[in-house]
Write a protein that holds these residues in place. Structure first.
Motif, PDB file in Angstrom:
ATOM      1  N   HIS B   2     -22.245  48.409 -46.001  1.00 45.06           N
ATOM      2  CA  HIS B   2     -22.777  49.694 -45.085  1.00 45.06           C
ATOM      3  C   HIS B   2     -22.581  49.368 -43.585  1.00 45.06           C
ATOM      4  CE1 HIS B   2     -27.287  48.970 -44.408  1.00 45.06           C
ATOM      5  NE2 HIS B   2     -26.726  48.234 -44.756  1.00 45.06           N
ATOM      6  N   PHE B  33     -35.705  47.694 -42.794  1.00 47.64           N
ATOM      7  CA  PHE B  33     -35.917  48.530 -43.834  1.00 47.64           C
ATOM      8  C   PHE B  33     -34.426  48.980 -43.847  1.00 47.64           C
ATOM      9  CE2 PHE B  33     -36.876  52.670 -45.678  1.00 47.64           C
ATOM     10  CZ  PHE B  33     -36.988  52.015 -47.038  1.00 47.64           C
ATOM     11  N   ARG B  34     -33.613  48.974 -42.726  1.00 50.10           N
ATOM     12  CA  ARG B  34     -32.154  49.364 -43.003  1.00 50.10           C
ATOM     13  C   ARG B  34     -31.322  48.269 -43.501  1.00 50.10           C
ATOM     14  NH1 ARG B  34     -32.347  54.893 -40.596  1.00 50.10           N
ATOM     15  NH2 ARG B  34     -30.150  54.997 -41.513  1.00 50.10           N
ATOM     16  N   GLN B  35     -31.859  47.182 -43.727  1.00 52.76           N
ATOM     17  CA  GLN B  35     -31.038  45.948 -44.341  1.00 52.76           C
ATOM     18  C   GLN B  35     -29.662  45.721 -43.896  1.00 52.76           C
ATOM     19  OE1 GLN B  35     -31.636  47.738 -48.635  1.00 52.76           O
ATOM     20  NE2 GLN B  35     -32.339  45.836 -48.878  1.00 52.76           N
ATOM     21  N   GLU B 100     -37.513  51.801 -39.633  1.00 46.04           N
ATOM     22  CA  GLU B 100     -36.556  52.524 -40.416  1.00 46.04           C
ATOM     23  C   GLU B 100     -35.546  52.891 -39.253  1.00 46.04           C
ATOM     24  OE1 GLU B 100     -38.897  56.021 -41.847  1.00 46.04           O
ATOM     25  OE2 GLU B 100     -38.400  55.241 -43.887  1.00 46.04           O
ATOM     26  N   LEU B 102     -32.499  53.087 -36.568  1.00 51.91           N
ATOM     27  CA  LEU B 102     -31.176  52.706 -36.372  1.00 51.91           C
ATOM     28  C   LEU B 102     -30.607  53.510 -35.198  1.00 51.91           C
ATOM     29  CD1 LEU B 102     -29.147  50.871 -37.691  1.00 51.91           C
ATOM     30  CD2 LEU B 102     -28.159  53.141 -38.907  1.00 51.91           C
TER      31      LEU B 102
END
Ligand SMILES: Nc1nc2c(ncn2[C@@H]2O[C@H](COP(=O)(O)OP(=O)(O)O)[C@@H](O)[C@H]2O)c(=O)[nH]1
Ligand SMILES: [Mg+2]
Ligand SMILES: [Zn+2]
Lengths: 227, 120
Positions: B2, B33-35, B100, B102
């Motif tokens: 992604h 958390f967005r990895q 969380e 981005l």
């Protein structure tokens, strides 16, 4: 010339979210409830839809938007149900994206029979990562996770599992043949998304599918704006 | 994987704010958390920025740890695995305080010196 720092602080996905809201407004305006159906490739989204939509859904008119990188295999399968199916390939023009985004769905709006349906199911591209990031204008998100995928999936893809209000655990007809520990999967799922609604089903045999059906009816009652 | 989508989203956000000014750096805040895999994001960013005013711009990644708040017992914790149920009271009523995000936080641009227009 000199360098200066310009503060922005903007969500990188703002542009997508803005288009998603525009889609949502168009869907609302036609009284169409939209479901974003996501999973890893092969978890059973299309099979579940075939099961769910084989019989009329208590007067609810359903349409499907099929997102696929290429081809129309799933659309062809669903066409047998005699419901409107629109194919959206992410390959031509979109650079073979691994997910649907709001703009792709927007581009498909003119070919969707919004006046003739109450519920639009968007079958997203099979992928557990990117689809979770991109809203398309849906009212609800559901994911399908097959028991063949292993117990650790919620821990590996927490964003996807957290973003969905229902997790359909599919292929339970295979449980006897696998070493899949359902309790461990449910424990991991609860850690990642405590209290999320979960449904054990077999799209193959039809077991448990009525839970998904009932939930769809509740969803349409909850979000459907009378046209 | 992604990271390509994210790099494109970051690029478009930065471009919109840059106008026609050349950009030398972009600051991105990414919650854990967005990895986001940093090397991967940098790689894709370099690729998608080619032939734009951001070509060659540095991607400055600020990683934000996940921080959670239990609304039942008011406890806060930084989980090292995706545990979103309160480890103290087992409540599911948990808010994500950080991790969380981005966001494009800033861009560094090259501005032409303001030309002196005052009367001599
Ligand atoms: N045993 C079993 N196989 C299933 C079940 N649901 C789907 N499948 C099979 O899994 C494969 C992928 O299903 P499909 O619906 O195309 O997955 P999609 O990629 O998520 O749309 C097909 O071979 C299906 O027949 C199920 O409940 N049990
Ligand atoms: Mg499919
Ligand atoms: Zn607590």
């Amino acid at each position: 010339m000199h360098r200066s720092k310009v503060r922005i602080v903007e969500d990188a996905l703002d542009a997508n979210n803005t288009i998603a809201r525009a889609n949502r407004a168009d869907f609302d305006c036609h009284g169409v409830t939209v479901l974003n159906l996501m999973s890893a490739p092969g978890a059973g989204k299309t099979t579940l839809l075939e099961r769910l939509l084989a019989e009329p859904l208590e007067g609810i008119r359903v349409g499907v938007l099929e997102g696929d990188v290429q081809g129309s295999y799933d659309s062809d399968r669903l066409a047998a149900l005699h419901i409107p199916v629109t194919q959206l390939n992410t390959d031509p023009g979109f650079g073979a994206e691994c997910h649907l985004d709001a703009n792709m769905v927007r581009s498909a709006l003119p070919s969707l029979p919004l006046a003739e349906i109450d519920l639009l199911v968007v079958e997203n591209v099979g992928n557990l990562v990117c689809p979770a990031e991109f809203r398309v204008g849906e009212d609800a998100r559901v994911m399908v996770c097959a028991v063949t995928e292993g117990e650790d999936k919620p821990l590996k893809y927490p964003l996807m599992f957290r973003t969905c209000e229902v997790v359909v655990i599919n292929k339970i007809d295979l449980l006897d043949h696998l070493d899949f520990e359902l309790d461990r999967f449910l424990y991991n799922l609860d850690a990642v998304h405590p209290g999320v609604e979960q449904m054990l089903v077999s799209a193959r045999t039809g077991e448990g599918v009525e839970q998904v059906r009932d939930w769809l009816l509740r969803l349409t009652a909850r979000t459907g704006v009378p046209a | 994987m992604h990271e390509l989508s994210i790099a494109t989203a970051v690029l478009n956000t930065a471009l919109r704010h840059a106008g026609d000014r050349p950009v030398t750096a972009v600051g991105v805040r990414a919650g854990r958390f967005r990895q986001v895999v940093p090397e991967s994001l940098r790689f894709y960013f370099e690729v998608v920025a080619r032939d734009t005013p951001l070509e060659g711009a540095r991607l400055e990644l600020i990683e934000v740890p996940v921080r959670l708040l239990c609304r039942a017992c008011r406890g806060e914790w930084e989980p090292d695995w995706p545990l979103f149920r309160c480890p103290d009271c087992a409540s599911a009523n948990v808010s994500v305080l950080a991790g969380e995000e981005l966001e494009v936080e800033y861009i560094e641009v090259e501005e032409k010196e303001a030309t002196c227009t005052g009367a001599r």
